[in-house]
Motif scaffolding. Structure first.
Motif, PDB file in Angstrom:
ATOM      1  N   LEU A 144       4.325  -2.471  -9.453  1.00 51.38           N
ATOM      2  CA  LEU A 144       4.867  -1.411 -10.295  1.00 51.38           C
ATOM      3  C   LEU A 144       5.524  -0.342  -9.430  1.00 51.38           C
ATOM      4  CD1 LEU A 144       1.895  -0.867 -12.787  1.00 51.38           C
ATOM      5  CD2 LEU A 144       3.899  -2.342 -13.067  1.00 51.38           C
ATOM      6  N   THR A 145       6.521   0.325  -9.993  1.00 50.51           N
ATOM      7  CA  THR A 145       7.150   1.445  -9.292  1.00 50.51           C
ATOM      8  C   THR A 145       6.227   2.659  -9.382  1.00 50.51           C
ATOM      9  OG1 THR A 145       8.253   2.287 -11.266  1.00 50.51           O
ATOM     10  CG2 THR A 145       9.448   0.620  -9.969  1.00 50.51           C
ATOM     11  N   TYR A 187      -1.817  10.036  -5.984  1.00 47.19           N
ATOM     12  CA  TYR A 187      -1.758   8.653  -6.444  1.00 47.19           C
ATOM     13  C   TYR A 187      -1.823   7.725  -5.235  1.00 47.19           C
ATOM     14  CZ  TYR A 187       0.288  10.535 -10.789  1.00 47.19           C
ATOM     15  OH  TYR A 187       0.519  11.222 -11.952  1.00 47.19           O
ATOM     16  N   SER A 188      -2.458   6.577  -5.392  1.00 43.34           N
ATOM     17  CA  SER A 188      -2.389   5.540  -4.366  1.00 43.34           C
ATOM     18  C   SER A 188      -2.468   4.187  -5.045  1.00 43.34           C
ATOM     19  CB  SER A 188      -3.502   5.695  -3.326  1.00 43.34           C
ATOM     20  OG  SER A 188      -4.759   5.530  -3.924  1.00 43.34           O
ATOM     21  N   VAL A 223      -6.078   7.449  -8.752  1.00 45.87           N
ATOM     22  CA  VAL A 223      -5.554   8.792  -8.918  1.00 45.87           C
ATOM     23  C   VAL A 223      -6.709   9.765  -8.678  1.00 45.87           C
ATOM     24  CG1 VAL A 223      -5.893   8.895 -11.428  1.00 45.87           C
ATOM     25  CG2 VAL A 223      -4.169  10.317 -10.378  1.00 45.87           C
ATOM     26  N   GLU A 224      -6.395  10.821  -7.945  1.00 46.19           N
ATOM     27  CA  GLU A 224      -7.385  11.852  -7.644  1.00 46.19           C
ATOM     28  C   GLU A 224      -6.792  13.195  -8.031  1.00 46.19           C
ATOM     29  OE1 GLU A 224      -9.945  12.218  -3.860  1.00 46.19           O
ATOM     30  OE2 GLU A 224      -8.174  13.461  -3.486  1.00 46.19           O
ATOM     31  N   LYS A 245       0.874  -1.170   0.000  1.00 48.89           N
ATOM     32  CA  LYS A 245       0.000   0.000   0.000  1.00 48.89           C
ATOM     33  C   LYS A 245       0.910   1.218   0.000  1.00 48.89           C
ATOM     34  CE  LYS A 245      -4.047   1.868   2.265  1.00 48.89           C
ATOM     35  NZ  LYS A 245      -5.025   1.680   3.329  1.00 48.89           N
ATOM     36  N   ASP A 246       0.636   2.152  -0.903  1.00 49.40           N
ATOM     37  CA  ASP A 246       1.494   3.321  -1.035  1.00 49.40           C
ATOM     38  C   ASP A 246       0.655   4.487  -1.555  1.00 49.40           C
ATOM     39  OD1 ASP A 246       3.780   4.898  -1.120  1.00 49.40           O
ATOM     40  OD2 ASP A 246       4.498   4.091  -3.024  1.00 49.40           O
ATOM     41  N   SER A 247       1.025   5.698  -1.194  1.00 42.82           N
ATOM     42  CA  SER A 247       0.370   6.877  -1.746  1.00 42.82           C
ATOM     43  C   SER A 247       1.354   8.037  -1.770  1.00 42.82           C
ATOM     44  CB  SER A 247      -0.888   7.239  -0.957  1.00 42.82           C
ATOM     45  OG  SER A 247      -0.562   7.621   0.341  1.00 42.82           O
ATOM     46  N   TRP A 248       1.175   8.943  -2.715  1.00 36.40           N
ATOM     47  CA  TRP A 248       2.014  10.116  -2.859  1.00 36.40           C
ATOM     48  C   TRP A 248       1.258  11.153  -3.676  1.00 36.40           C
ATOM     49  CZ3 TRP A 248       2.224   5.683  -5.533  1.00 36.40           C
ATOM     50  CH2 TRP A 248       2.296   5.716  -6.917  1.00 36.40           C
ATOM     51  N   GLU A 249       1.734  12.372  -3.661  1.00 31.48           N
ATOM     52  CA  GLU A 249       1.073  13.405  -4.444  1.00 31.48           C
ATOM     53  C   GLU A 249       2.082  14.256  -5.188  1.00 31.48           C
ATOM     54  OE1 GLU A 249      -0.136  17.135  -1.737  1.00 31.48           O
ATOM     55  OE2 GLU A 249      -1.187  15.295  -1.186  1.00 31.48           O
ATOM     56  N   LYS A 250       1.587  14.860  -6.282  1.00 33.36           N
ATOM     57  CA  LYS A 250       2.404  15.735  -7.119  1.00 33.36           C
ATOM     58  C   LYS A 250       1.568  16.936  -7.502  1.00 33.36           C
ATOM     59  CE  LYS A 250       5.701  12.859  -9.453  1.00 33.36           C
ATOM     60  NZ  LYS A 250       6.273  12.541 -10.752  1.00 33.36           N
ATOM     61  N   LYS A 251       2.225  18.040  -7.726  1.00 31.87           N
ATOM     62  CA  LYS A 251       1.561  19.247  -8.197  1.00 31.87           C
ATOM     63  C   LYS A 251       1.848  19.350  -9.691  1.00 31.87           C
ATOM     64  CE  LYS A 251      -0.444  23.195  -6.954  1.00 31.87           C
ATOM     65  NZ  LYS A 251      -1.731  23.300  -6.342  1.00 31.87           N
ATOM     66  N   ILE A 252       0.798  19.370 -10.512  1.00 33.70           N
ATOM     67  CA  ILE A 252       0.939  19.508 -11.961  1.00 33.70           C
ATOM     68  C   ILE A 252       0.123  20.737 -12.349  1.00 33.70           C
ATOM     69  CG2 ILE A 252       0.558  18.449 -14.209  1.00 33.70           C
ATOM     70  CD1 ILE A 252       0.729  15.715 -12.830  1.00 33.70           C
ATOM     71  N   VAL A 253       0.819  21.761 -12.788  1.00 32.20           N
ATOM     72  CA  VAL A 253       0.234  23.071 -13.089  1.00 32.20           C
ATOM     73  C   VAL A 253      -0.511  23.546 -11.839  1.00 32.20           C
ATOM     74  CG1 VAL A 253      -1.089  24.413 -14.761  1.00 32.20           C
ATOM     75  CG2 VAL A 253       0.055  22.321 -15.509  1.00 32.20           C
ATOM     76  N   ASN A 254      -1.829  23.687 -11.880  1.00 38.68           N
ATOM     77  CA  ASN A 254      -2.574  24.144 -10.698  1.00 38.68           C
ATOM     78  C   ASN A 254      -3.449  23.026 -10.123  1.00 38.68           C
ATOM     79  OD1 ASN A 254      -4.321  24.087 -12.839  1.00 38.68           O
ATOM     80  ND2 ASN A 254      -5.416  25.939 -12.286  1.00 38.68           N
ATOM     81  N   VAL A 255      -3.069  21.789 -10.389  1.00 39.06           N
ATOM     82  CA  VAL A 255      -3.827  20.625  -9.916  1.00 39.06           C
ATOM     83  C   VAL A 255      -2.932  19.777  -9.015  1.00 39.06           C
ATOM     84  CG1 VAL A 255      -5.013  18.514 -10.633  1.00 39.06           C
ATOM     85  CG2 VAL A 255      -5.249  20.588 -11.992  1.00 39.06           C
TER      86      VAL A 255
END
Length: 87
Positions: A68-69, A34-35, A48-49, A20-30
């Motif tokens: 998967l990585t 991911y989990s 993905v949210e 179980k894993d989750s992380w987040e990224k900022k893409i433009v203004n969104v």
């Protein structure tokens, strides 16, 4: 009054292959969150949210086999196409 047996419920062993894993990224203004969760060798569900302001929308996809990585998950075609709609 009939006598009954008293038994104990044995807990299942912890599955060491569960991930179980989750992380987040900022893409433009969104903000893209991911989990992933699953069992190695059986399959994984990748979520993905996309969050912008007070709104959020999400989708998921499933893969089987090896884990998967993070980079591979971020490059899954279904997720890439979905995120592109919101960025």
């Amino acid at each position: 009054m009939a006598k009954g047996k008293i038994g104990f419920v044995q807990e299942a062993p912890v599955d060491k292959l569960r991930v179980k894993d989750s992380w987040e990224k900022k893409i433009v203004n969104v903000t893209v969150v991911y989990s992933t969760e699953g069992v190695v060798g059986s399959g994984h569900i990748h979520n993905v949210e996309c969050r912008r302001g007070n709104t959020a929308t999400a989708t998921s996809t499933q893969t089987s086999g090896r884990r998967l990585t993070r980079q591979e998950i971020e490059q899954l075609p279904r997720l890439v196409e979905w995120i592109a709609q919101y960025t």
